[in-house]
Design a protein around this motif. Structure first.
Motif, PDB file in Angstrom:
ATOM      1  N   ARG A 133       0.815  -1.215   0.000  1.00 57.54           N
ATOM      2  CA  ARG A 133       0.000   0.000   0.000  1.00 57.54           C
ATOM      3  C   ARG A 133       0.851   1.268   0.000  1.00 57.54           C
ATOM      4  O   ARG A 133       0.591   2.227   0.698  1.00 57.54           O
ATOM      5  N   ASN A 134       1.938   1.226  -0.775  1.00 60.27           N
ATOM      6  CA  ASN A 134       2.796   2.389  -0.894  1.00 60.27           C
ATOM      7  C   ASN A 134       3.345   2.454  -2.303  1.00 60.27           C
ATOM      8  O   ASN A 134       3.671   1.426  -2.876  1.00 60.27           O
ATOM      9  N   ASP A 169       1.361  -6.618  -6.402  1.00 62.14           N
ATOM     10  CA  ASP A 169       1.976  -5.318  -6.128  1.00 62.14           C
ATOM     11  C   ASP A 169       3.475  -5.431  -5.954  1.00 62.14           C
ATOM     12  O   ASP A 169       4.230  -4.648  -6.516  1.00 62.14           O
TER      13      ASP A 169
END
Ligand code: C2E
Ligand code: MG
Ligand code: MG
Ligand code: MG
Length: 291
Positions: A133-134, A169
């Motif tokens: 989540r970055n 991701d």
């Protein structure tokens, strides 16, 4: 559970409340205090990077340096990362701290490579939290841009556990970073839940052989076999190898004889504050014999 602790506390009177607090409450209070102290430390500029040389065994050249985080407290005490990184990871603070580490390492590398024909690269440790989540790739791109750091000078050290996340991701971020010209190393290789298929699936360029294997080479036969196995996997997959924690000439000789390219450890140099690292670099140069 908490209610019964409270009941006891009330029975025993206010002064005994601390004593009856459950262990988990005390722990989480300690963690909160550490987090708060760490936040203040970052604001006050108490975090700093030490640098440790990585030496090419054949030539004795310093080709790279690993950036290692330290917390210098007001009294001068130097706190090692194992004492605060877990709290920084648990709280998410590591994302911010990690960005500072990347920025600082790039700035420092730009400065030490300014008048250097053969650049000394910089290796930066990353936590899994920085990937999840970055927009890590975006952050790295911006930092390279702002500092003028050549992407080829920056190596990122990740752990096997990151590859275990097995998320799209992570894979996409690693591909983007690799595409930008950065190299990716697996730190502490052999200590995690290695699945060798990772090495083909992700754009990994380097394996760092964990210190726990290097430590008993060449005395312990089983450790020698493990080190040789890692070196032969690396050779087969054309991965560069770095041995961690090299402390003796006998270790360095054994590693070199079995095809390990780079080494890092007290034999060549301890992690040093930037000023000391720069002084050593100026005095010895990168290509002088370190081995
Ligand atoms: P690591 O990345 O595996 O770093 C190598 C550790 O081995 C360093 O410990 C280094 O000081 C130590 N070392 C190097 N040569 C020798 C030797 O010859 N003998 C012995 N006994 N030890 C040696 P350090 O600096 O305490 O760092 C511990 C860990 O903290 C690092 O392990 C890394 O996982 C983590 N870390 C350090 N800086 C950062 C950072 O900026 N971000 C993140 N996420 N983690 C970091
Ligand atoms: Mg490392
Ligand atoms: Mg390591
Ligand atoms: Mg290690």
């Amino acid at each position: 559970y908490a209610d019964s602790a409270m009941y006891h506390a009330k029975q025993m009177g206010r002064n005994n409340f601390q004593f009856y607090q459950p262990e988990f409450t005390r722990r989480s209070q300690e963690r909160l205090a550490l987090e708060a102290a760490l936040r203040r430390a970052q604001k006050k500029g108490e975090l700093m990077l030490y640098y440790q040389p990585q030496i090419e065994l054949q030539s004795g050249r310093m080709v790279s340096a690993e950036a290692l985080l330290r917390w210098r407290r007001a009294g001068g005490e130097i706190v090692p990362p194992d004492r605060f990184i877990p709290a920084a990871e648990a709280s998410g603070l590591i994302v911010n701290i990690g960005e500072w580490v990347l920025q600082t390492a790039c700035e420092d590398a730009v400065r030490w490579n300014r008048e250097r024909a053969e650049p000394v690269r910089v290796a930066v440790n990353l936590s899994t939290r920085q990937f999840v989540r970055n927009d890590l790739a975006g952050t790295v791109r911006r930092i390279l841009d702002e500092t003028g750091c050549n992407p080829a000078w920056l190596e990122l050290e990740i752990t096997e556990s990151l590859l275990l996340e097995d998320s799209r991701d992570v894979a996409a971020t690693l591909e983007t970073l690799h595409g930008m010209g950065l190299s990716i190393a697996i730190d502490d290789f052999g200590t995690g839940y290695s699945a060798l298929s990772y090495l083909n699936r992700f754009p990994v360029g380097q394996l760092k052989i964990d210190r726990s294997f290097v430590h008993d080479v060449p005395e312990q036969r089983d450790k020698c076999e493990l080190v040789k196995a890692i070196l032969s996997i690396a050779a087969a997959l054309r991965l560069e190898t770095v041995a961690e924690g090299v402390e003796t000439a006998a270790q360095a000789e054994y590693l070199m004889a079995h095809g390990c390219r780079l080494a890092q450890g007290y034999l060549f140099g301890k992690p040093m504050p930037l000023a000391e690292f720069n002084a050593v670099l100026a005095a010895k140069g990168a290509s002088a014999s370190w081995a």
